[in-house]
Enzyme design. Structure first.
Site, PDB file in Angstrom:
ATOM      1  N   HIS A 183      -2.349   8.022   6.564  1.00 32.63           N
ATOM      2  CA  HIS A 183      -1.333   8.844   5.879  1.00 32.63           C
ATOM      3  C   HIS A 183      -1.968  10.112   5.311  1.00 32.63           C
ATOM      4  O   HIS A 183      -1.382  11.196   5.387  1.00 32.63           O
ATOM      5  CB  HIS A 183      -0.670   8.060   4.744  1.00 32.63           C
ATOM      6  CG  HIS A 183       0.444   7.153   5.177  1.00 32.63           C
ATOM      7  ND1 HIS A 183       1.556   7.597   5.857  1.00 32.63           N
ATOM      8  CD2 HIS A 183       0.626   5.816   4.999  1.00 32.63           C
ATOM      9  CE1 HIS A 183       2.380   6.563   6.082  1.00 32.63           C
ATOM     10  NE2 HIS A 183       1.831   5.474   5.572  1.00 32.63           N
ATOM     11  N   CYS A 213       5.716  -0.047   7.110  1.00 29.73           N
ATOM     12  CA  CYS A 213       5.416   1.139   6.294  1.00 29.73           C
ATOM     13  C   CYS A 213       6.631   1.464   5.440  1.00 29.73           C
ATOM     14  O   CYS A 213       7.762   1.454   5.950  1.00 29.73           O
ATOM     15  CB  CYS A 213       5.092   2.320   7.196  1.00 29.73           C
ATOM     16  SG  CYS A 213       4.682   3.831   6.309  1.00 29.73           S
ATOM     17  N   LEU A 214       6.396   1.765   4.161  1.00 26.61           N
ATOM     18  CA  LEU A 214       7.510   2.107   3.274  1.00 26.61           C
ATOM     19  C   LEU A 214       8.216   3.395   3.714  1.00 26.61           C
ATOM     20  O   LEU A 214       9.374   3.614   3.364  1.00 26.61           O
ATOM     21  CB  LEU A 214       7.022   2.233   1.827  1.00 26.61           C
ATOM     22  CG  LEU A 214       6.646   0.903   1.163  1.00 26.61           C
ATOM     23  CD1 LEU A 214       5.960   1.133  -0.167  1.00 26.61           C
ATOM     24  CD2 LEU A 214       7.891   0.036   0.985  1.00 26.61           C
ATOM     25  N   GLY A 231       0.827  -1.200   0.000  1.00 21.05           N
ATOM     26  CA  GLY A 231       0.000   0.000   0.000  1.00 21.05           C
ATOM     27  C   GLY A 231       0.857   1.244   0.000  1.00 21.05           C
ATOM     28  O   GLY A 231       1.976   1.238   0.524  1.00 21.05           O
ATOM     29  N   HIS A 257      -4.581   2.064   7.458  1.00 20.98           N
ATOM     30  CA  HIS A 257      -3.206   2.558   7.542  1.00 20.98           C
ATOM     31  C   HIS A 257      -2.970   3.656   6.489  1.00 20.98           C
ATOM     32  O   HIS A 257      -2.403   4.715   6.794  1.00 20.98           O
ATOM     33  CB  HIS A 257      -2.243   1.371   7.325  1.00 20.98           C
ATOM     34  CG  HIS A 257      -0.787   1.723   7.264  1.00 20.98           C
ATOM     35  ND1 HIS A 257       0.134   1.275   8.191  1.00 20.98           N
ATOM     36  CD2 HIS A 257      -0.073   2.452   6.372  1.00 20.98           C
ATOM     37  CE1 HIS A 257       1.327   1.730   7.878  1.00 20.98           C
ATOM     38  NE2 HIS A 257       1.234   2.456   6.763  1.00 20.98           N
ATOM     39  N   GLU A 258      -3.408   3.392   5.249  1.00 19.94           N
ATOM     40  CA  GLU A 258      -3.177   4.364   4.167  1.00 19.94           C
ATOM     41  C   GLU A 258      -4.045   5.604   4.348  1.00 19.94           C
ATOM     42  O   GLU A 258      -3.606   6.724   4.050  1.00 19.94           O
ATOM     43  CB  GLU A 258      -3.429   3.717   2.801  1.00 19.94           C
ATOM     44  CG  GLU A 258      -2.574   2.489   2.480  1.00 19.94           C
ATOM     45  CD  GLU A 258      -1.080   2.686   2.703  1.00 19.94           C
ATOM     46  OE1 GLU A 258      -0.590   3.825   2.633  1.00 19.94           O
ATOM     47  OE2 GLU A 258      -0.398   1.675   2.975  1.00 19.94           O
ATOM     48  N   GLN A 302       2.910   9.975   0.976  1.00 19.83           N
ATOM     49  CA  GLN A 302       4.251   9.382   1.090  1.00 19.83           C
ATOM     50  C   GLN A 302       5.166   9.752  -0.072  1.00 19.83           C
ATOM     51  O   GLN A 302       6.376   9.614   0.032  1.00 19.83           O
ATOM     52  CB  GLN A 302       4.158   7.857   1.183  1.00 19.83           C
ATOM     53  CG  GLN A 302       3.508   7.370   2.472  1.00 19.83           C
ATOM     54  CD  GLN A 302       3.366   5.870   2.458  1.00 19.83           C
ATOM     55  OE1 GLN A 302       2.377   5.345   1.956  1.00 19.83           O
ATOM     56  NE2 GLN A 302       4.337   5.164   3.005  1.00 19.83           N
TER      57      GLN A 302
HETATM   58  C1  QAP Z   1       0.979  -0.743   4.991  1.00 19.57           C
HETATM   59  O1  QAP Z   1       3.125  -1.170   4.107  1.00 19.57           O
HETATM   60  C2  QAP Z   1       0.657  -1.979   5.786  1.00 19.57           C
HETATM   61  O2  QAP Z   1       9.824  -1.974   6.515  1.00 19.57           O
HETATM   62  C3  QAP Z   1       1.778  -0.972   3.741  1.00 19.57           C
HETATM   63  O3  QAP Z   1      11.775  -2.668   4.803  1.00 19.57           O
HETATM   64  C4  QAP Z   1       1.624  -2.927   6.109  1.00 19.57           C
HETATM   65  O4  QAP Z   1       3.740  -1.923   2.106  1.00 19.57           O
HETATM   66  C5  QAP Z   1      -0.596  -2.168   6.235  1.00 19.57           C
HETATM   67  C6  QAP Z   1       7.820  -2.433   3.506  1.00 19.57           C
HETATM   68  C7  QAP Z   1       1.295  -4.065   6.842  1.00 19.57           C
HETATM   69  C8  QAP Z   1      -0.932  -3.301   6.970  1.00 19.57           C
HETATM   70  C9  QAP Z   1       0.005  -4.262   7.261  1.00 19.57           C
HETATM   71  C10 QAP Z   1       8.174  -2.152   4.810  1.00 19.57           C
HETATM   72  C11 QAP Z   1       8.823  -2.802   2.635  1.00 19.57           C
HETATM   73  C12 QAP Z   1       6.437  -2.339   3.034  1.00 19.57           C
HETATM   74  C13 QAP Z   1       9.494  -2.237   5.223  1.00 19.57           C
HETATM   75  C14 QAP Z   1       4.052  -1.676   3.244  1.00 19.57           C
HETATM   76  C15 QAP Z   1      10.492  -2.599   4.333  1.00 19.57           C
HETATM   77  C16 QAP Z   1      10.159  -2.867   3.037  1.00 19.57           C
HETATM   78  C17 QAP Z   1       5.419  -1.833   3.766  1.00 19.57           C
HETATM   79 CO    CO Z   2       2.603   3.555   5.557  1.00 17.43          CO
END
Ligand code: QAP
Ligand code: CO
Length: 167
Positions: free
Chosen positions: A137, A91-92, A46, A133-134, A51
């Site tokens: 943001h 989170c990215l 997401g 979550h999004e 972001q």
């Molecule tokens: C939000 O997050 C989310 O730490 C989206 O090193 C995540 O795409 C909502 C990511 C989980 C609910 C559950 C994170 C990639 C990606 C990192 C992501 C990383 C590389 C996170």
């Molecule tokens: Co995020």
């Protein structure tokens, strides 16, 4: 298409509140394509426009296993929410940091798609968590801000240390 730069926590711009999209124009569709490419390349499930330093209410999500089911949410609104979930999130904008956040277990949302058409979606599980979550943001909120002060201070120290070591 283009890969966009993702703001990294604690960048203050992550606290900007996004404005509603007035009209779904080609400019918005280009943003959506670039955000999708950026999310898939990361890889992530997401990404909110906030972001990538664009402060309009646009989200891309793909929680599918095959990563071929892009969900676009423009001006999303939560119409109903139910239950409680305690999912481990990442989170990215906060790479390498993971932790639980309490949210609704299921949500019903209304949004516009990339064609500017309104639709309603019932979501649960990972998708429901990702949508919330999004949407945070877009309101300028990052998931770690649900945590205790102490846990946030420790997270910030960890991020600073990591940013030093990768320079
Ligand atoms: C939000 O997050 C989310 O730490 C989206 O090193 C995540 O795409 C909502 C990511 C989980 C609910 C559950 C994170 C990639 C990606 C990192 C992501 C990383 C590389 C996170
Ligand atoms: Co995020």
């Amino acid at each position: 298409m283009a890969i966009l730069k993702i703001l990294q926590y604690p960048d203050e711009k992550l606290h900007t509140v996004a404005a509603p999209v007035g009209q779904v124009t080609d400019k918005i569709r280009t943003l959506i394509n670039d955000m999708a490419e950026t999310m898939y390349a990361a890889p992530g499930i997401g990404l909110a426009a906030t972001q990538v330093d664009v402060h309009e209410r646009v989200i891309v999500i793909d929680t599918s296993e095959a990563r071929n089911d892009l969900l676009v949410l423009i001006n999303p609104e939560i119409m109903a929410s139910n239950g409680i979930s305690d999912y481990e999130e990442g989170c990215l904008s906060v790479p390498g940091i993971y932790g639980k956040v309490q949210r609704a277990e299921s949500v019903t949302i209304r949004a516009l798609n990339a064609q500017g058409e309104s639709f309603v979606l019932d979501a649960d599980g990972l998708l429901a968590v990702c949508i919330q979550h999004e949407m945070d943001h877009l309101a300028g909120k990052v998931f770690i801000e649900y945590w205790s002060r102490l846990k946030q201070v420790r997270t910030l120290a960890k991020l600073k240390k990591k940013q030093r070591s990768t320079m």
